[in-house]
Motif scaffolding. Structure first.
Motif, mmCIF file in Angstrom:
data_model
loop_
_atom_site.group_PDB
_atom_site.id
_atom_site.type_symbol
_atom_site.label_atom_id
_atom_site.label_comp_id
_atom_site.label_asym_id
_atom_site.label_seq_id
_atom_site.Cartn_x
_atom_site.Cartn_y
_atom_site.Cartn_z
ATOM 1 N N ILE A 114 0.834 -1.199 0.000
ATOM 2 C CA ILE A 114 0.000 0.000 0.000
ATOM 3 C C ILE A 114 0.875 1.258 0.000
ATOM 4 O O ILE A 114 0.579 2.243 -0.685
ATOM 5 N N ALA A 115 1.982 1.214 0.751
ATOM 6 C CA ALA A 115 2.908 2.344 0.736
ATOM 7 C C ALA A 115 3.482 2.553 -0.659
ATOM 8 O O ALA A 115 3.645 3.690 -1.113
ATOM 9 N N LEU A 116 3.753 1.465 -1.343
ATOM 10 C CA LEU A 116 4.339 1.560 -2.680
ATOM 11 C C LEU A 116 3.339 2.107 -3.692
ATOM 12 O O LEU A 116 3.640 3.034 -4.446
ATOM 13 N N TYR A 117 2.119 1.551 -3.691
ATOM 14 C CA TYR A 117 1.153 1.894 -4.730
ATOM 15 C C TYR A 117 0.298 3.117 -4.400
ATOM 16 O O TYR A 117 -0.116 3.855 -5.301
ATOM 17 N N VAL A 118 0.001 3.327 -3.122
ATOM 18 C CA VAL A 118 -0.865 4.442 -2.736
ATOM 19 C C VAL A 118 -0.049 5.675 -2.335
ATOM 20 O O VAL A 118 -0.374 6.797 -2.726
ATOM 21 N N LEU A 119 1.030 5.437 -1.558
ATOM 22 C CA LEU A 119 1.839 6.559 -1.078
ATOM 23 C C LEU A 119 3.015 6.865 -1.995
ATOM 24 O O LEU A 119 3.612 7.935 -1.901
ATOM 25 N N GLY A 120 3.367 5.910 -2.848
ATOM 26 C CA GLY A 120 4.426 6.152 -3.818
ATOM 27 C C GLY A 120 5.818 5.791 -3.377
ATOM 28 O O GLY A 120 6.761 5.841 -4.168
ATOM 29 N N ASP A 121 6.002 5.391 -2.094
ATOM 30 C CA ASP A 121 7.340 5.058 -1.597
ATOM 31 C C ASP A 121 7.200 4.181 -0.366
ATOM 32 O O ASP A 121 6.487 4.539 0.586
ATOM 33 N N VAL A 122 7.902 3.039 -0.364
ATOM 34 C CA VAL A 122 7.844 2.115 0.773
ATOM 35 C C VAL A 122 8.377 2.767 2.041
ATOM 36 O O VAL A 122 7.981 2.404 3.164
ATOM 37 N N ALA A 123 9.261 3.753 1.902
ATOM 38 C CA ALA A 123 9.864 4.404 3.067
ATOM 39 C C ALA A 123 8.822 5.052 3.985
ATOM 40 O O ALA A 123 9.078 5.233 5.181
ATOM 41 N N TRP A 124 7.642 5.391 3.456
ATOM 42 C CA TRP A 124 6.621 6.035 4.285
ATOM 43 C C TRP A 124 6.117 5.127 5.399
ATOM 44 O O TRP A 124 5.685 5.612 6.453
ATOM 45 N N VAL A 125 6.147 3.814 5.182
ATOM 46 C CA VAL A 125 5.654 2.896 6.207
ATOM 47 C C VAL A 125 6.764 2.469 7.165
ATOM 48 O O VAL A 125 6.497 1.880 8.203
ATOM 49 N N ALA A 126 8.005 2.788 6.847
ATOM 50 C CA ALA A 126 9.140 2.364 7.664
ATOM 51 C C ALA A 126 9.085 2.864 9.109
ATOM 52 O O ALA A 126 9.417 2.107 10.035
ATOM 53 N N PRO A 127 8.692 4.123 9.391
ATOM 54 C CA PRO A 127 8.637 4.558 10.792
ATOM 55 C C PRO A 127 7.703 3.711 11.654
ATOM 56 O O PRO A 127 8.049 3.349 12.784
ATOM 57 N N THR A 128 6.536 3.393 11.128
ATOM 58 C CA THR A 128 5.597 2.558 11.888
ATOM 59 C C THR A 128 6.147 1.153 12.060
ATOM 60 O O THR A 128 6.039 0.550 13.143
ATOM 61 N N LEU A 129 6.742 0.618 11.013
ATOM 62 C CA LEU A 129 7.327 -0.712 11.083
ATOM 63 C C LEU A 129 8.411 -0.757 12.148
ATOM 64 O O LEU A 129 8.454 -1.673 12.977
ATOM 65 N N LEU A 130 9.276 0.245 12.162
ATOM 66 C CA LEU A 130 10.348 0.303 13.150
ATOM 67 C C LEU A 130 9.787 0.449 14.561
ATOM 68 O O LEU A 130 10.230 -0.230 15.491
ATOM 69 N N MET A 131 8.818 1.338 14.717
ATOM 70 C CA MET A 131 8.219 1.557 16.039
ATOM 71 C C MET A 131 7.626 0.276 16.595
ATOM 72 O O MET A 131 7.822 -0.072 17.767
ATOM 73 N N GLN A 132 6.908 -0.456 15.755
ATOM 74 C CA GLN A 132 6.261 -1.683 16.224
ATOM 75 C C GLN A 132 7.288 -2.779 16.538
ATOM 76 O O GLN A 132 7.144 -3.504 17.527
ATOM 77 N N LEU A 133 8.306 -2.891 15.707
ATOM 78 C CA LEU A 133 9.282 -3.964 15.885
ATOM 79 C C LEU A 133 10.206 -3.732 17.077
ATOM 80 O O LEU A 133 10.504 -4.660 17.830
ATOM 81 N N LEU A 134 10.661 -2.498 17.244
ATOM 82 C CA LEU A 134 11.697 -2.229 18.240
ATOM 83 C C LEU A 134 11.167 -1.654 19.552
ATOM 84 O O LEU A 134 11.864 -1.710 20.563
ATOM 85 N N LEU A 135 9.960 -1.111 19.555
ATOM 86 C CA LEU A 135 9.422 -0.531 20.782
ATOM 87 C C LEU A 135 8.232 -1.319 21.323
ATOM 88 O O LEU A 135 8.235 -1.756 22.479
ATOM 89 N N VAL A 136 7.227 -1.514 20.486
ATOM 90 C CA VAL A 136 5.997 -2.161 20.953
ATOM 91 C C VAL A 136 6.197 -3.654 21.188
ATOM 92 O O VAL A 136 5.872 -4.176 22.261
ATOM 93 N N THR A 137 6.731 -4.355 20.182
ATOM 94 C CA THR A 137 6.838 -5.810 20.278
ATOM 95 C C THR A 137 7.673 -6.278 21.465
ATOM 96 O O THR A 137 7.236 -7.167 22.215
ATOM 97 N N PRO A 138 8.881 -5.742 21.694
ATOM 98 C CA PRO A 138 9.647 -6.217 22.855
ATOM 99 C C PRO A 138 8.926 -6.047 24.177
ATOM 100 O O PRO A 138 8.958 -6.941 25.037
ATOM 101 N N VAL A 139 8.267 -4.899 24.355
ATOM 102 C CA VAL A 139 7.545 -4.659 25.612
ATOM 103 C C VAL A 139 6.405 -5.655 25.771
ATOM 104 O O VAL A 139 6.232 -6.280 26.840
ATOM 105 N N TYR A 140 5.626 -5.851 24.717
ATOM 106 C CA TYR A 140 4.490 -6.771 24.797
ATOM 107 C C TYR A 140 4.946 -8.213 24.955
ATOM 108 O O TYR A 140 4.312 -9.000 25.685
ATOM 109 N N MET A 141 6.023 -8.596 24.291
ATOM 110 C CA MET A 141 6.520 -9.969 24.449
ATOM 111 C C MET A 141 6.945 -10.237 25.888
ATOM 112 O O MET A 141 6.690 -11.307 26.438
ATOM 113 N N ALA A 142 7.592 -9.262 26.506
ATOM 114 C CA ALA A 142 7.992 -9.424 27.902
ATOM 115 C C ALA A 142 6.769 -9.579 28.809
ATOM 116 O O ALA A 142 6.745 -10.411 29.720
#
Length: 312
Positions: A114-142
């Motif tokens: 969706i970032a590629l086709y609707v927003l025009g660049d995959v980089a637009w979704v990268a901040p959310t992806l990073l936030m979820q992987l490195l901040l949200v997921t570790p806390v919730y897994m613990a």
């Protein structure tokens, strides 16, 4: 708008394969559990390592990251307040699954196309992806690990559990590879890529099995909770992202990106976590299923509004 429909169609086909395999009794409930375990312990960590090592930190450390994190925290707070007032506090595990279902977006296998086709660049979704992987997921897994062991969560225990969880380890390993610009030899990188490629199909097939073998989605006594989660995910969260983004000075394409990303449906990862920790499996399944369908007109509507009024 074709990109939005293509992304959803791809997911629907793979889920339908899981449903059909369960309907033909080729795979059963044990296959659903085993596929989820495969995704949790092997494929997802490999995928996260691959994604993180290819993510440019310069692109993601931005106002979009702050907006995504703030939106997640606020929608989780709203869910927990509603859950406490309406259904009682419940167990820690049920609160974790419910809040993730309300705020953890499908930024990977849906967000990227969706970032590629609707927003025009995959980089637009990268901040959310990073936030979820490195901040949200570790806390919730613990917290999930503490709940599974019936322990009271403490800071020391939570930090220790973070770095013993395979999901967290995969994301952190990928980040370290990216930060230190480490080039993995082909003999190491190729198997990791291959294992990571199993993650999304495993999750989706397991999800399809659960749709066939489990109760009909969003029915019975849990229906109210499911629809509440879906409303928070597809309507309230993008509205919050819009307000937070405006307050932080985002305009135009940047604001459009955070709102569309916030409107993405609940991620399939949540179903995998629910199965792994045996907490609110049906709630996770139903929230993913219903929010996936509900998010299509929402994202199309957001795109139309931004194109019409903001000229994005």
């Amino acid at each position: 708008m074709v990109g939005v429909l293509e992304g959803f169609a791809t997911i629907a086909v793979v889920v339908a394969v899981g449903w059909l395999l369960a309907d033909r009794r080729i795979l059963d409930d044990s296959a659903q559990v085993n596929l989820s375990r495969l995704a949790f312990y092997v494929a997802s960590p490999a995928l996260l390592l691959t994604v993180m090592q290819r993510t440019s930190l310069q692109q993601v450390l931005s106002t979009n990251l702050v907006t995504s994190l703030t939106s997640f925290v606020l929608v989780v707070g709203v869910y927990l307040l509603i859950a406490r007032l309406r259904w009682g506090a419940g167990t820690l595990g049920s609160q974790l699954v419910g809040s993730l279902s309300a705020g953890y977006v499908n930024a990977g296998n849906l967000g990227i196309p969706i970032a590629l086709y609707v927003l025009g660049d995959v980089a637009w979704v990268a901040p959310t992806l990073l936030m979820q992987l490195l901040l949200v997921t570790p806390v919730y897994m613990a917290l999930f690990d503490s709940d599974a062991r019936d322990e009271r969560p403490t800071l020391v225990r939570s930090i220790g559990r973070m770095f013993r969880n395979p999901i967290t380890l995969g994301a952190v390993a990928g980040l370290l590879v990216a930060v230190f610009d480490i080039h993995l030899p082909r003999v190491v990188a190729a198997p990791i890529d291959l294992l990571g490629a199993m993650a999304v199909p495993s999750m989706l097939v397991a999800f399809g099995i659960s749709l066939r073998r489990g109760p009909r989605p969003a029915t019975g006594r849990a229906a109210e909770q499911v629809w509440t989660v879906v409303a928070l995910k597809t309507l309230v969260m993008p509205a919050i992202a819009f307000g937070v983004g405006l307050a932080l000075g985002l305009r135009g394409q940047a604001l459009f990106a955070v709102v569309v990303t916030a409107a993405l449906p609940t991620a399939q990862n949540i179903f995998t976590y629910a199965v792994r920790y045996r907490r609110e499996v049906n709630l996770a399944r139903d929230a993913i299923f219903v929010s996936t369908f509900a998010s299509v007109p929402v994202i199309l509507g957001i795109a139309a509004l931004f194109h019409g009024f903001a000229g994005v």
